[in-house]
Design a protein around this motif. Structure first.
Motif, PDB file in Angstrom:
ATOM      1  N   TYR A 395      16.733 -28.056 -18.249  1.00  0.00           N
ATOM      2  CA  TYR A 395      17.415 -28.333 -16.988  1.00  0.00           C
ATOM      3  C   TYR A 395      18.121 -27.062 -16.530  1.00  0.00           C
ATOM      4  N   ILE A 396      18.308 -26.989 -15.225  1.00  0.00           N
ATOM      5  CA  ILE A 396      18.911 -25.799 -14.618  1.00  0.00           C
ATOM      6  C   ILE A 396      20.216 -26.229 -13.966  1.00  0.00           C
ATOM      7  N   ASN A 397      21.296 -25.633 -14.377  1.00  0.00           N
ATOM      8  CA  ASN A 397      22.604 -25.996 -13.849  1.00  0.00           C
ATOM      9  C   ASN A 397      22.855 -25.395 -12.471  1.00  0.00           C
ATOM     10  N   LYS A 398      23.663 -26.078 -11.705  1.00  0.00           N
ATOM     11  CA  LYS A 398      24.064 -25.578 -10.393  1.00  0.00           C
ATOM     12  C   LYS A 398      24.703 -24.196 -10.525  1.00  0.00           C
ATOM     13  N   GLY A 399      24.313 -23.288  -9.637  1.00  0.00           N
ATOM     14  CA  GLY A 399      24.849 -21.935  -9.642  1.00  0.00           C
ATOM     15  C   GLY A 399      24.102 -20.968 -10.530  1.00  0.00           C
ATOM     16  N   MET A 400      23.083 -21.454 -11.241  1.00  0.00           N
ATOM     17  CA  MET A 400      22.366 -20.581 -12.172  1.00  0.00           C
ATOM     18  C   MET A 400      21.357 -19.698 -11.440  1.00  0.00           C
ATOM     19  N   PHE A 401      21.253 -18.474 -11.888  1.00  0.00           N
ATOM     20  CA  PHE A 401      20.313 -17.491 -11.359  1.00  0.00           C
ATOM     21  C   PHE A 401      18.928 -17.795 -11.927  1.00  0.00           C
ATOM     22  N   VAL A 402      17.881 -17.644 -11.089  1.00  0.00           N
ATOM     23  CA  VAL A 402      16.505 -17.937 -11.490  1.00  0.00           C
ATOM     24  C   VAL A 402      15.613 -16.750 -11.146  1.00  0.00           C
ATOM     25  N   ILE A 403      14.749 -16.365 -12.089  1.00  0.00           N
ATOM     26  CA  ILE A 403      13.787 -15.281 -11.875  1.00  0.00           C
ATOM     27  C   ILE A 403      12.373 -15.838 -11.955  1.00  0.00           C
ATOM     28  N   VAL A 404      11.568 -15.539 -10.930  1.00  0.00           N
ATOM     29  CA  VAL A 404      10.131 -15.824 -10.961  1.00  0.00           C
ATOM     30  C   VAL A 404       9.434 -14.478 -11.118  1.00  0.00           C
ATOM     31  N   PRO A 405       8.834 -14.201 -12.285  1.00  0.00           N
ATOM     32  CA  PRO A 405       8.257 -12.879 -12.551  1.00  0.00           C
ATOM     33  C   PRO A 405       6.869 -12.715 -11.909  1.00  0.00           C
ATOM     34  N   ALA A 406       6.843 -12.257 -10.676  1.00  0.00           N
ATOM     35  CA  ALA A 406       5.569 -12.065  -9.980  1.00  0.00           C
ATOM     36  C   ALA A 406       4.650 -11.132 -10.757  1.00  0.00           C
ATOM     37  N   VAL A 407       5.219 -10.087 -11.358  1.00  0.00           N
ATOM     38  CA  VAL A 407       4.391  -9.123 -12.092  1.00  0.00           C
ATOM     39  C   VAL A 407       3.729  -9.775 -13.296  1.00  0.00           C
ATOM     40  N   GLY A 408       4.403 -10.721 -13.956  1.00  0.00           N
ATOM     41  CA  GLY A 408       3.801 -11.420 -15.096  1.00  0.00           C
ATOM     42  C   GLY A 408       2.616 -12.256 -14.678  1.00  0.00           C
ATOM     43  N   ILE A 409       2.753 -12.977 -13.569  1.00  0.00           N
ATOM     44  CA  ILE A 409       1.652 -13.795 -13.059  1.00  0.00           C
ATOM     45  C   ILE A 409       0.489 -12.917 -12.634  1.00  0.00           C
ATOM     46  N   HIS A 410       0.778 -11.817 -11.951  1.00  0.00           N
ATOM     47  CA  HIS A 410      -0.280 -10.932 -11.451  1.00  0.00           C
ATOM     48  C   HIS A 410      -1.079 -10.266 -12.567  1.00  0.00           C
ATOM     49  N   LEU A 411      -0.454 -10.073 -13.720  1.00  0.00           N
ATOM     50  CA  LEU A 411      -1.135  -9.389 -14.829  1.00  0.00           C
ATOM     51  C   LEU A 411      -1.465 -10.350 -15.967  1.00  0.00           C
ATOM     52  N   ASP A 413      -4.106 -12.752 -17.720  1.00  0.00           N
ATOM     53  CA  ASP A 413      -5.569 -12.923 -17.712  1.00  0.00           C
ATOM     54  C   ASP A 413      -5.991 -14.380 -17.572  1.00  0.00           C
ATOM     55  N   ASP A 414      -5.048 -15.315 -17.607  1.00  0.00           N
ATOM     56  CA  ASP A 414      -5.387 -16.698 -17.292  1.00  0.00           C
ATOM     57  C   ASP A 414      -5.715 -16.860 -15.809  1.00  0.00           C
ATOM     58  N   TYR A 415      -5.168 -15.971 -14.996  1.00  0.00           N
ATOM     59  CA  TYR A 415      -5.381 -16.056 -13.547  1.00  0.00           C
ATOM     60  C   TYR A 415      -6.305 -14.947 -13.033  1.00  0.00           C
ATOM     61  N   TYR A 416      -6.268 -13.792 -13.684  1.00  0.00           N
ATOM     62  CA  TYR A 416      -7.086 -12.662 -13.262  1.00  0.00           C
ATOM     63  C   TYR A 416      -7.747 -12.039 -14.491  1.00  0.00           C
ATOM     64  N   PRO A 417      -9.047 -12.268 -14.697  1.00  0.00           N
ATOM     65  CA  PRO A 417      -9.744 -11.669 -15.854  1.00  0.00           C
ATOM     66  C   PRO A 417      -9.587 -10.147 -15.834  1.00  0.00           C
ATOM     67  N   THR A 418      -9.396  -9.561 -17.011  1.00  0.00           N
ATOM     68  CA  THR A 418      -9.166  -8.109 -17.154  1.00  0.00           C
ATOM     69  C   THR A 418      -8.179  -7.614 -16.096  1.00  0.00           C
ATOM     70  N   PRO A 419      -6.939  -8.102 -16.144  1.00  0.00           N
ATOM     71  CA  PRO A 419      -5.976  -7.808 -15.072  1.00  0.00           C
ATOM     72  C   PRO A 419      -5.597  -6.340 -14.949  1.00  0.00           C
ATOM     73  N   GLU A 420      -5.833  -5.557 -16.012  1.00  0.00           N
ATOM     74  CA  GLU A 420      -5.484  -4.139 -15.946  1.00  0.00           C
ATOM     75  C   GLU A 420      -6.492  -3.338 -15.123  1.00  0.00           C
ATOM     76  N   GLU A 421      -7.631  -3.943 -14.799  1.00  0.00           N
ATOM     77  CA  GLU A 421      -8.654  -3.256 -14.002  1.00  0.00           C
ATOM     78  C   GLU A 421      -8.445  -3.524 -12.520  1.00  0.00           C
ATOM     79  N   PHE A 422      -8.817  -2.539 -11.707  1.00  0.00           N
ATOM     80  CA  PHE A 422      -8.734  -2.684 -10.257  1.00  0.00           C
ATOM     81  C   PHE A 422     -10.028  -3.306  -9.754  1.00  0.00           C
ATOM     82  N   ASN A 423      -9.926  -4.530  -9.229  1.00  0.00           N
ATOM     83  CA  ASN A 423     -11.119  -5.270  -8.834  1.00  0.00           C
ATOM     84  C   ASN A 423     -10.875  -6.052  -7.548  1.00  0.00           C
TER      85      ASN A 423
END
Length: 507
Positions: A395-411, A413-423
């Motif tokens: 659970y998340i308490n009122k006033g708590m800071f939240v981070i969504v790591p876009a860089v983690g999702i972008h890299l 491999d569950d979402y982008y095969p071989t994420p270190e490659e430019f494709n």
């Protein structure tokens, strides 16, 4: 007991209480049984920030270490217990489905004492909603078409300046040219000045634009104090914008207002739209509710945000795109051929409609924004207690800071095969249709996504289109491979220069 002894006991007592308070805060997640890294007493889980690790590296290492342990893990933003999201379904709930409970970004703002901090990106609650309602109509496709000629004029000048410089050698540092291009576009659209920094790199507007990202009012301890005690910081009238930057941009805005209103100047740019918001006697929201006009200070803050959000992010994206295409000449040639084919269909003119037809160019830009995630983390602040569906322990308490790591999702491999490659084929229309929007977050998602994304993509598409039509880019002995990122900035920017071999394309 003497006065000295009393003072000593009081000081020791306060120090003991403070140590207990810090220790308790830094054991918040451990006491709840939520996985987290052991924090340091000074920086929490931001160890290495601005010294040995980039913000993207901090986020990515946390994401990779704890992914699969639950919908989120614990994190300490300095001493502040923070939710670090690990699951895209929770990210989607926070950014979109349950947005009303995560409306604010949780950044410090103090517009009463620091007017340039009162911009849309940092505003909270009702102030954010009101300003978003006012600004959203200024970024429609119709408004973009009105500003499009300004962008193409700057892109034409960019090609001319690069052509002239090529006479002196074929290896160029491209970051500076790209930054001058976006400076000229935004200087014209947001501040109404024709600074022409492409021809004059030392133009004051260009130099001050660079200082926005390098000059800081506080050191890391000062920022930690502001983050941990924002209400106290406002009571103490603490500012975050350096004084010389505030004075420079406030002066430009006031002078431009006076000049346009005195002479009846209308340029159909962003500044014109801000003037309309300032001068209209009665503005209406989408549901016909009246809203107040904006002040001169609010005008300046939004123009300043336009500069800060659009100048560096777009030029950095273009630099990374050219860097990748220089190493993949087959992809580069495919983009060039597409650009030429589209322009031929439009009688050689780069029109607003051309951008939508350059499908592969758009794929290259999307892939660049994935692999080189300019904004590595999205932040929100919880406005009421929130329980993660299916996970009563989480659970998340009122006033708590939240981070969504876009860089983690972008890299990931569950979402982008071989994420270190430019494709760029990661973003074919078919794959985009199959993918959940939450798996690509360069502009955020939901009601608080980037309001200027259309403009940012427009100047990026136009700039790259003009450059790739006229020049061929390759690596040279001075090209940094692999690229290194600047550890001093929150944004993911290249450390040092990006040198590429550049030659004119034969007609």
């Amino acid at each position: 007991m003497s006065m000295t002894q009393c003072l000593l006991f009081i000081i020791l007592g306060l120090m003991g209480y403070f140590a207990y308070f810090i220790r308790k805060r830094l054991n918040y997640w451990q006491d709840r049984g939520i996985p987290c890294d052991q924090p340091s007493y000074l920086l929490g889980n931001l160890v290495g920030m601005q010294t040995t690790r980039t913000m993207a590296e901090i986020a990515l290492s946390t994401y990779n270490k704890f992914k699969g342990t639950g919908p989120f893990c614990g994190f300490y933003w300095f001493h502040r217990p923070t939710v670090f999201v690990l699951d895209t379904s929770l990210a989607k709930a926070i950014l979109i489905k349950d947005f009303n409970k995560f409306t604010d970004r949780g950044f410090y703002t103090n517009p009463d004492d620091d007017p340039l901090s009162g911009h849309l990106f940092s505003l909270d609650g009702h102030k954010w909603r009101a300003m978003r309602n006012k600004l959203s109509p200024t970024f429609t496709s119709g408004k973009m078409k009105q500003m499009f000629p300004t962008v193409t004029r700057a892109a034409t000048e960019l090609v001319n300046v690069v052509s002239e410089v090529l006479k002196d050698g074929s290896t160029l540092e491209v970051r500076d040219f790209l930054g001058r291009y976006t400076t000229d576009v935004i200087g014209s659209c947001a501040f109404g000045i024709d600074c022409n920094s492409l021809k004059n790199p030392n133009e004051p507007f260009r130099q001050m634009g660079k200082r926005v990202f390098t000059d800081q009012r506080h050191n890391i301890l000062g920022f930690a104090f502001i983050i941990l005690f924002p209400k106290l910081s406002r009571r103490l009238h603490i500012k975050i914008t350096p004084e010389h930057i505030t004075e420079f941009y406030m002066r430009i805005v006031r002078e431009n207002i006076e000049y346009r209103e005195t002479n009846g100047i209308k340029r159909n740019d962003f500044f014109d739209m801000l003037l309309e918001l300032k001068n209209n006697k009665m503005l209406k929201t989408a549901d016909a509710q009246p809203m107040a006009n904006i002040t001169v200070e609010e005008m300046a803050a939004q123009a300043f945000l336009f500069l800060a959000a659009g100048f560096e992010t777009s030029s950095t994206t273009m630099g990374f795109a050219l860097y990748e295409l220089a190493q993949h000449e087959d992809m580069q040639q495919r983009v060039r051929e597409e650009v030429c084919e589209v322009l031929e269909r439009h009688n050689g003119e780069f029109t607003y409609e051309c951008m939508g037809e350059m499908v592969y160019l758009n794929q290259v830009i999307s892939e660049t924004l994935r692999k080189h995630t300019i904004v590595p983390m999205l932040t929100r602040e919880c406005s009421e207690d929130y329980e993660v569906a299916g996970h009563p322990k989480y659970y998340i308490n009122k006033g708590m800071f939240v981070i969504v790591p876009a860089v983690g999702i972008h890299l990931d491999d569950d979402y982008y095969p071989t994420p270190e490659e430019f494709n760029p084929d990661n973003f074919t229309p078919e794959k985009v249709a199959e993918r959940d929007s939450i798996e690509w977050l360069p502009f955020g998602d939901g009601p608080r996504n980037c309001v200027g994304l259309r403009f940012g993509l427009m100047q990026t598409r136009v700039g790259l289109g003009y450059l790739l039509k006229n020049f061929r880019f390759g690596v040279s002995e001075k090209t940094q491979i692999p690229i290194k990122y600047n550890k001093k900035t929150f944004l993911s920017m290249a450390e040092g220069d990006i040198y590429l071999r550049v030659e004119k394309v034969s007609k």
